[in-house]
Design a protein around this motif. Structure first.
Motif, PDB file in Angstrom:
ATOM      1  N   PHE A 265      -0.932   6.644  -7.612  1.00 58.79           N
ATOM      2  CA  PHE A 265      -2.067   6.185  -6.813  1.00 58.79           C
ATOM      3  C   PHE A 265      -1.680   4.964  -5.977  1.00 58.79           C
ATOM      4  N   ASN A 266      -2.530   4.653  -5.021  1.00 61.45           N
ATOM      5  CA  ASN A 266      -2.295   3.542  -4.096  1.00 61.45           C
ATOM      6  C   ASN A 266      -2.365   2.208  -4.851  1.00 61.45           C
ATOM      7  N   MET A 267      -1.255   1.476  -4.836  1.00 62.27           N
ATOM      8  CA  MET A 267      -1.202   0.220  -5.588  1.00 62.27           C
ATOM      9  C   MET A 267      -2.006  -0.907  -4.938  1.00 62.27           C
TER      10      MET A 267
ATOM     11  N   GLY B 188       0.121  -2.641 -15.184  1.00 59.37           N
ATOM     12  CA  GLY B 188      -0.123  -4.052 -15.442  1.00 59.37           C
ATOM     13  C   GLY B 188       0.917  -4.995 -14.884  1.00 59.37           C
ATOM     14  N   LEU B 189       1.876  -4.476 -14.116  1.00 56.74           N
ATOM     15  CA  LEU B 189       2.904  -5.308 -13.501  1.00 56.74           C
ATOM     16  C   LEU B 189       2.786  -5.178 -11.984  1.00 56.74           C
ATOM     17  N   PRO B 190       1.998  -6.056 -11.328  1.00 55.57           N
ATOM     18  CA  PRO B 190       1.869  -5.968  -9.861  1.00 55.57           C
ATOM     19  C   PRO B 190       3.249  -5.996  -9.205  1.00 55.57           C
ATOM     20  N   CYS B 191       3.483  -5.070  -8.262  1.00 62.70           N
ATOM     21  CA  CYS B 191       4.861  -4.873  -7.830  1.00 62.70           C
ATOM     22  C   CYS B 191       4.944  -4.388  -6.376  1.00 62.70           C
ATOM     23  N   PRO B 192       4.801  -5.294  -5.397  1.00 60.96           N
ATOM     24  CA  PRO B 192       4.993  -4.909  -3.994  1.00 60.96           C
ATOM     25  C   PRO B 192       6.435  -4.483  -3.725  1.00 60.96           C
ATOM     26  N   ASN B 193       6.652  -3.939  -2.545  1.00 63.18           N
ATOM     27  CA  ASN B 193       7.962  -3.393  -2.181  1.00 63.18           C
ATOM     28  C   ASN B 193       8.568  -4.177  -1.019  1.00 63.18           C
ATOM     29  N   ILE B 194       9.862  -4.477  -1.121  1.00 65.44           N
ATOM     30  CA  ILE B 194      10.590  -5.251  -0.101  1.00 65.44           C
ATOM     31  C   ILE B 194      11.722  -4.390   0.451  1.00 65.44           C
ATOM     32  N   PHE B 195      12.057  -4.609   1.696  1.00 67.71           N
ATOM     33  CA  PHE B 195      13.119  -3.837   2.342  1.00 67.71           C
ATOM     34  C   PHE B 195      14.451  -3.954   1.604  1.00 67.71           C
TER      35      PHE B 195
ATOM     36  N   ASP C 296       8.491   3.056  -7.553  1.00 73.04           N
ATOM     37  CA  ASP C 296       8.222   2.681  -8.943  1.00 73.04           C
ATOM     38  C   ASP C 296       7.117   1.636  -9.003  1.00 73.04           C
ATOM     39  N   GLY C 297       7.057   0.787  -7.976  1.00 67.93           N
ATOM     40  CA  GLY C 297       6.077  -0.297  -7.953  1.00 67.93           C
ATOM     41  C   GLY C 297       4.643   0.181  -8.019  1.00 67.93           C
ATOM     42  N   SER C 298       4.380   1.379  -7.516  1.00 65.53           N
ATOM     43  CA  SER C 298       3.031   1.914  -7.586  1.00 65.53           C
ATOM     44  C   SER C 298       2.607   2.120  -9.031  1.00 65.53           C
ATOM     45  N   GLN C 299       3.430   2.862  -9.789  1.00 61.42           N
ATOM     46  CA  GLN C 299       3.087   3.111 -11.183  1.00 61.42           C
ATOM     47  C   GLN C 299       3.131   1.838 -12.017  1.00 61.42           C
ATOM     48  N   LEU C 300       4.081   0.953 -11.713  1.00 59.49           N
ATOM     49  CA  LEU C 300       4.170  -0.300 -12.461  1.00 59.49           C
ATOM     50  C   LEU C 300       2.936  -1.160 -12.244  1.00 59.49           C
TER      51      LEU C 300
ATOM     52  N   GLU D  32       0.854  -1.180   0.000  1.00 58.15           N
ATOM     53  CA  GLU D  32       0.000   0.000   0.000  1.00 58.15           C
ATOM     54  C   GLU D  32       0.896   1.238   0.000  1.00 58.15           C
ATOM     55  N   ASN D  33       0.469   2.269  -0.691  1.00 57.85           N
ATOM     56  CA  ASN D  33       1.224   3.509  -0.680  1.00 57.85           C
ATOM     57  C   ASN D  33       0.259   4.683  -0.784  1.00 57.85           C
ATOM     58  N   PHE D  34       0.786   5.861  -0.640  1.00 56.09           N
ATOM     59  CA  PHE D  34      -0.045   7.051  -0.747  1.00 56.09           C
ATOM     60  C   PHE D  34      -0.627   7.218  -2.153  1.00 56.09           C
ATOM     61  N   ASN D  35      -1.809   7.827  -2.218  1.00 54.72           N
ATOM     62  CA  ASN D  35      -2.233   8.535  -3.420  1.00 54.72           C
ATOM     63  C   ASN D  35      -1.533   9.890  -3.349  1.00 54.72           C
ATOM     64  N   ALA D  36      -1.020  10.359  -4.477  1.00 50.61           N
ATOM     65  CA  ALA D  36      -0.152  11.537  -4.419  1.00 50.61           C
ATOM     66  C   ALA D  36      -0.476  12.552  -5.498  1.00 50.61           C
ATOM     67  N   ALA D  37      -0.370  13.820  -5.120  1.00 45.18           N
ATOM     68  CA  ALA D  37      -0.530  14.920  -6.077  1.00 45.18           C
ATOM     69  C   ALA D  37       0.415  16.056  -5.690  1.00 45.18           C
ATOM     70  N   SER D  38       0.746  16.862  -6.684  1.00 37.30           N
ATOM     71  CA  SER D  38       1.486  18.096  -6.419  1.00 37.30           C
ATOM     72  C   SER D  38       0.524  19.267  -6.576  1.00 37.30           C
ATOM     73  N   ALA D  39       0.792  20.340  -5.852  1.00 41.33           N
ATOM     74  CA  ALA D  39      -0.051  21.532  -5.953  1.00 41.33           C
ATOM     75  C   ALA D  39       0.837  22.771  -5.985  1.00 41.33           C
ATOM     76  N   ILE D  40       0.667  23.581  -7.009  1.00 44.43           N
ATOM     77  CA  ILE D  40       1.379  24.854  -7.115  1.00 44.43           C
ATOM     78  C   ILE D  40       0.360  25.965  -6.865  1.00 44.43           C
ATOM     79  N   VAL D  41       0.579  26.717  -5.793  1.00 41.11           N
ATOM     80  CA  VAL D  41      -0.311  27.824  -5.436  1.00 41.11           C
ATOM     81  C   VAL D  41       0.395  29.127  -5.823  1.00 41.11           C
ATOM     82  N   THR D  42      -0.175  29.851  -6.766  1.00 43.48           N
ATOM     83  CA  THR D  42       0.419  31.106  -7.235  1.00 43.48           C
ATOM     84  C   THR D  42      -0.452  32.267  -6.770  1.00 43.48           C
ATOM     85  N   ILE D  43       0.164  33.187  -6.045  1.00 39.14           N
ATOM     86  CA  ILE D  43      -0.567  34.320  -5.458  1.00 39.14           C
ATOM     87  C   ILE D  43      -0.023  35.613  -6.045  1.00 39.14           C
TER      88      ILE D  43
END
Length: 413
Positions: free
Chosen positions: A324-326, A369-376, A361-365, A211-222
């Motif tokens: 996104f969360n894999m 279509g390539l299931p990809c958990p993460n190991i230490f 990388d495993g999240s996007q992979l 499991e991992n975060f869902n992630a986004a970037s935000a640029i706030v211009t004032i």
């Protein structure tokens, strides 16, 4: 099983090659020096006997360890990334080796009084009696993810040297630019041709993550308006003050330094401004997709409310999804996680199954279509001067890779 000096020497060879990626360069790879490590790895993989060793135009390395059994079993893969984080310098890394660590403070740099202390970094205490590789206090180490690369290469070498260990076909890939969020962007899943894979990109020994975060970037211009301060009443609009109010409008407890486990956050990681214009750079993170969407909406809503109050469109928010969360892609094939858990227990490693407070990388992979958990991979305190890795953890990670290869051959024969 794995010679301590051999894996240490290999790791040090890799980390002393600068591969810091560049978040401001859209090219692949984002820094030319990633080619330096790539070329070393291509030669090394060829020398140890890997087949189909390729380095493509985008700096992705792929290679094959052919099956040594007659029966057809699933082709599996192992993935690690070559770049190091631009958050801290990766140039002129000078690793220090601490033999038989006894739980004391480690002086990283006497001249600058930089100390790696278990009083602050308590995880150090679980490695008493082990060999720890640290920085010299002026750079990061690069265990993220050169420990993973070291473990994959060493495991492949071991399997080649021990043909009595039965395994199916294994594919490996070393990617560029993971640290700037592009590591899987040009990963050719069809060319890789594995049923599933594992990133060796986790932290402390035992970590197993799907499991991992869902992630986004935000640029706030004032936008503001500069007027001579002596005659500014009713005319000047100070974007810095508006930026301060915007920051204060977000939940103050929902920041990285005050959250843990499944708790999401807003992280202001860069700001630059003047009276006329201020730019805030945020990352938005949450494991829950609905809460993630609510976070993005909240930022847009705050900007809308400010513009309404100011009766001008002074604040713009540009939000881009990153990954996104894999979990949703892994749960249907949970046997690939269960298999690793079995291997760890057989190796007398206590599995630590928890969500990643980040991405790999495993999240996007997984979504490609390539299931990809993460190991230490074994390192701690990534992206800074206090990064370290116990050699014994790298050895154990290598044993886990070998064990997975064996387990797949047995389970699917």
């Amino acid at each position: 099983m794995i010679e301590k000096k051999h894996i240490t020497d290999r790791f040090i060879k890799y980390v002393t090659i600068n591969t810091e990626s560049d978040p401001d360069n859209p090219s692949f790879p984002s820094s030319e020096n990633q080619w330096d490590l790539a070329k070393v790895l291509v030669k090394e993989l060829t020398d140890i006997g890997m087949e189909d060793v390729t380095l493509d135009e985008n700096c992705y390395i792929m290679a094959t360890l052919p099956s040594n059994i007659e029966n057809k079993v699933p082709t599996i893969g192992f993935v690690a990334h070559m770049d190091t984080s631009p958050d801290f310098s990766g140039k002129n890394v000078k690793p220090q080796i601490v033999e038989n660590y006894q739980g004391n403070d480690i002086i990283l740099n006497e001249e600058k009084n930089i100390i790696l202390s278990p009083d602050y970094f308590e995880d150090l205490l679980q490695y008493k009696g082990q060999t720890i590789i640290t920085t010299n206090g002026t750079t990061l180490l690069g265990a993220d993810d050169k420990a993973g690369i070291t473990e994959i290469v060493t495991a492949m070498e071991y399997l080649i040297q021990h043909p009595e260990i039965k395994h199916g076909k294994i594919r490996i890939c070393f990617t560029p630019d993971e640290e700037v969020g592009k590591g899987a962007h040009k990963f050719d899943v069809n060319k890789f041709d594995a049923e599933w894979a594992y990133t060796m990109d986790g932290s402390q020994i035992g970590e197993l993550e799907y499991e991992n975060f869902n992630a986004a970037s935000a640029i706030v211009t004032i936008s503001g308006k500069i007027v001579h301060p002596g005659y500014a009443k009713g005319k000047m609009i100070n974007s810095l003050h508006i930026a301060n109010e915007f920051i204060a409008s977000l939940p103050p407890e929902e920041v990285p330094e005050k959250t843990t486990d499944y708790e999401g956050f807003f992280h202001l990681h860069n700001m630059k401004g003047s009276v006329e214009k201020t730019v805030l750079e945020y990352i938005i993170r949450d494991h829950d997709l609905d809460l993630f969407e609510q976070r993005k909406y909240l930022m847009q809503r705050i900007a809308f409310d400010f513009n309404e109050k100011l009766e001008q469109d002074l604040i713009e928010v540009d939000i881009k999804n990153q990954y996104f969360n894999m979990k949703e892609k892994i749960v249907p094939v949970m046997h690939i996680v269960d298999l690793v858990e079995e291997v760890m227990k057989e190796a007398k490693i206590t599995p630590i199954i928890k969500p990643i407070r980040g991405g790999t990388d495993g999240s996007q992979l997984s979504f490609k279509g390539l299931p990809c958990p993460n190991i230490f991979a074994g390192g701690h305190n990534f992206h800074g001067r206090f990064e370290y890795v116990p050699v014994e953890s790298m050895i154990k990670a290598t044993e886990v890779i070998v064990g997975i290869a064996q387990k797949v051959a047995k389970k699917f024969t």
